[in-house]
Design an enzyme around this catalytic site. Structure first.
Site, PDB file in Angstrom:
ATOM      1  N   GLY A  18       0.785  -1.228   0.000  1.00 16.59           N
ATOM      2  CA  GLY A  18       0.000   0.000   0.000  1.00 16.59           C
ATOM      3  C   GLY A  18       0.814   1.273   0.000  1.00 16.59           C
ATOM      4  O   GLY A  18       0.474   2.234   0.689  1.00 16.59           O
ATOM      5  N   SER A  19       1.863   1.341  -0.819  1.00 19.02           N
ATOM      6  CA  SER A  19       2.677   2.550  -0.828  1.00 19.02           C
ATOM      7  C   SER A  19       1.913   3.745  -1.391  1.00 19.02           C
ATOM      8  O   SER A  19       2.085   4.875  -0.922  1.00 19.02           O
ATOM      9  CB  SER A  19       3.985   2.331  -1.596  1.00 19.02           C
ATOM     10  OG  SER A  19       3.750   2.186  -2.982  1.00 19.02           O
ATOM     11  N   LEU A  45     -12.184  -6.700 -10.877  1.00 22.12           N
ATOM     12  CA  LEU A  45     -13.548  -6.492 -10.399  1.00 22.12           C
ATOM     13  C   LEU A  45     -14.531  -6.657 -11.552  1.00 22.12           C
ATOM     14  O   LEU A  45     -14.278  -6.210 -12.670  1.00 22.12           O
ATOM     15  CB  LEU A  45     -13.666  -5.101  -9.778  1.00 22.12           C
ATOM     16  CG  LEU A  45     -12.805  -4.898  -8.526  1.00 22.12           C
ATOM     17  CD1 LEU A  45     -12.680  -3.419  -8.189  1.00 22.12           C
ATOM     18  CD2 LEU A  45     -13.372  -5.676  -7.342  1.00 22.12           C
ATOM     19  N   HIS A  64      -2.208   2.960 -12.580  1.00 24.13           N
ATOM     20  CA  HIS A  64      -1.583   1.847 -13.305  1.00 24.13           C
ATOM     21  C   HIS A  64      -0.156   2.233 -13.688  1.00 24.13           C
ATOM     22  O   HIS A  64       0.085   3.355 -14.153  1.00 24.13           O
ATOM     23  CB  HIS A  64      -2.394   1.536 -14.570  1.00 24.13           C
ATOM     24  CG  HIS A  64      -1.851   0.370 -15.332  1.00 24.13           C
ATOM     25  ND1 HIS A  64      -2.016  -0.931 -14.929  1.00 24.13           N
ATOM     26  CD2 HIS A  64      -1.118   0.320 -16.478  1.00 24.13           C
ATOM     27  CE1 HIS A  64      -1.425  -1.742 -15.789  1.00 24.13           C
ATOM     28  NE2 HIS A  64      -0.874  -1.000 -16.740  1.00 24.13           N
ATOM     29  N   THR A  91     -13.405   1.169 -15.633  1.00 23.28           N
ATOM     30  CA  THR A  91     -14.533   0.676 -16.417  1.00 23.28           C
ATOM     31  C   THR A  91     -14.423  -0.845 -16.486  1.00 23.28           C
ATOM     32  O   THR A  91     -13.399  -1.420 -16.092  1.00 23.28           O
ATOM     33  CB  THR A  91     -14.527   1.268 -17.838  1.00 23.28           C
ATOM     34  OG1 THR A  91     -13.372   0.765 -18.537  1.00 23.28           O
ATOM     35  CG2 THR A  91     -14.503   2.786 -17.810  1.00 23.28           C
ATOM     36  N   LEU A 146     -10.530  -3.811 -18.655  1.00 26.84           N
ATOM     37  CA  LEU A 146      -9.355  -3.737 -17.787  1.00 26.84           C
ATOM     38  C   LEU A 146      -8.349  -2.700 -18.275  1.00 26.84           C
ATOM     39  O   LEU A 146      -7.896  -2.756 -19.424  1.00 26.84           O
ATOM     40  CB  LEU A 146      -8.690  -5.110 -17.707  1.00 26.84           C
ATOM     41  CG  LEU A 146      -7.438  -5.209 -16.829  1.00 26.84           C
ATOM     42  CD1 LEU A 146      -7.799  -4.967 -15.366  1.00 26.84           C
ATOM     43  CD2 LEU A 146      -6.763  -6.566 -17.010  1.00 26.84           C
ATOM     44  N   GLN A 205       6.866   8.837  -9.150  1.00 23.53           N
ATOM     45  CA  GLN A 205       5.862   9.664  -9.821  1.00 23.53           C
ATOM     46  C   GLN A 205       4.454   9.293  -9.376  1.00 23.53           C
ATOM     47  O   GLN A 205       3.587  10.164  -9.216  1.00 23.53           O
ATOM     48  CB  GLN A 205       5.989   9.531 -11.336  1.00 23.53           C
ATOM     49  CG  GLN A 205       7.219  10.187 -11.927  1.00 23.53           C
ATOM     50  CD  GLN A 205       7.203  11.699 -11.772  1.00 23.53           C
ATOM     51  OE1 GLN A 205       6.162  12.333 -11.888  1.00 23.53           O
ATOM     52  NE2 GLN A 205       8.359  12.267 -11.499  1.00 23.53           N
ATOM     53  N   GLU A 206       4.205   8.000  -9.174  1.00 22.77           N
ATOM     54  CA  GLU A 206       2.890   7.566  -8.703  1.00 22.77           C
ATOM     55  C   GLU A 206       2.537   8.256  -7.390  1.00 22.77           C
ATOM     56  O   GLU A 206       1.384   8.670  -7.180  1.00 22.77           O
ATOM     57  CB  GLU A 206       2.869   6.048  -8.503  1.00 22.77           C
ATOM     58  CG  GLU A 206       2.956   5.233  -9.779  1.00 22.77           C
ATOM     59  CD  GLU A 206       2.916   3.747  -9.490  1.00 22.77           C
ATOM     60  OE1 GLU A 206       2.126   3.324  -8.627  1.00 22.77           O
ATOM     61  OE2 GLU A 206       3.693   2.996 -10.128  1.00 22.77           O
TER      62      GLU A 206
END
Length: 217
Positions: A12-13, A93, A109, A141, A144, A173-174
């Site tokens: 969970g970074s 999901l 992503h 959506t 995927l 960057q994320e």
């Protein structure tokens, strides 16, 4: 204040970057809960240490994806969130689940979508010899990794890069990009128009960021 639920599967970074931004006052949201599909997800301890309620909905305890999705939706809805944030959530999901949260379910992503959807993005980028790589925040959506793009960040692929060095550069960057995108959502500046994201009055702090279509409204 906007209420957010975060879904994780591991350390969970990106969740931690959101919690840190909320704690610092740069992200005006309340993280109502953190949910994981694995009891050994390291991010659960991080969230609990920050005083955030946590829940585990173990996918291995359900016979079908639909049953798991229904249980996860029940756990999410108990927090009544305005936004559901996938932060390293490694379960696909189902379409019914995704449609239920249309317009308030986002994901990050580790590639510049639509390039390299799915897994092993950094290894695939190196194998293809691309010179620019990065990450993407998008609405989820049923298709995927193909939802409307909110914002992207690009990094160079350097000579001698390994999968690990490239992944580290993208991850940095994320950790900047996700709080930014969630802040835009919390400020009501994101709109879906004909399947694309329109961002009102963008103010980008880094030349590495690529905004979606904009409006000066």
């Amino acid at each position: 204040m906007l209420s957010v639920v975060i879904l994780i599967s591991g350390r969970g970074s990106n969740m931690a970057s959101l919690l840190a931004a909320a704690d610092a006052g740069t992200l005006p949201v309340r993280v109502a809960g953190v949910l994981a599909n694995r009891s050994d997800a390291g991010g659960l301890e991080t969230a609990a240490a920050c005083g955030v309620p946590t829940r585990v909905v173990d996918h291995r305890q359900f016979a079908t994806r639909e049953d798991f999705d229904a249980a996860m939706a029940t756990a999410i809805d108990a927090f009544s969130p305005d936004l559901v944030v996938l932060a390293g959530f490694m379960r696909i999901l189902g379409a019914a689940f995704v449609r239920n949260y249309h317009g308030r379910l986002i994901n990050i992503h580790p590639s510049l979508l639509p390039s390299f959807p799915g897994l092993h993005t950094h290894a695939r980028a190196l194998a293809e010899g691309v010179r620019i790589h990065g990450c993407t925040v998008h609405f989820v959506t049923p298709d995927l990794d193909h939802g409307p793009i909110i914002v992207q960040a690009a990094v160079p692929v350097l000579d001698g890069d390994s999968e690990e060095t490239l992944a580290a550069r993208v991850l940095a960057q994320e950790h900047q990009l996700y709080p930014l995108a969630v802040r835009w959502f919390s400020e009501g500046r994101l709109r879906l128009c004909a399947g694309r994201v329109v961002l009102d009055s963008p103010q980008l702090d880094s030349g590495a960021l690529i905004a979606p279509q904009t409006s000066a409204r």
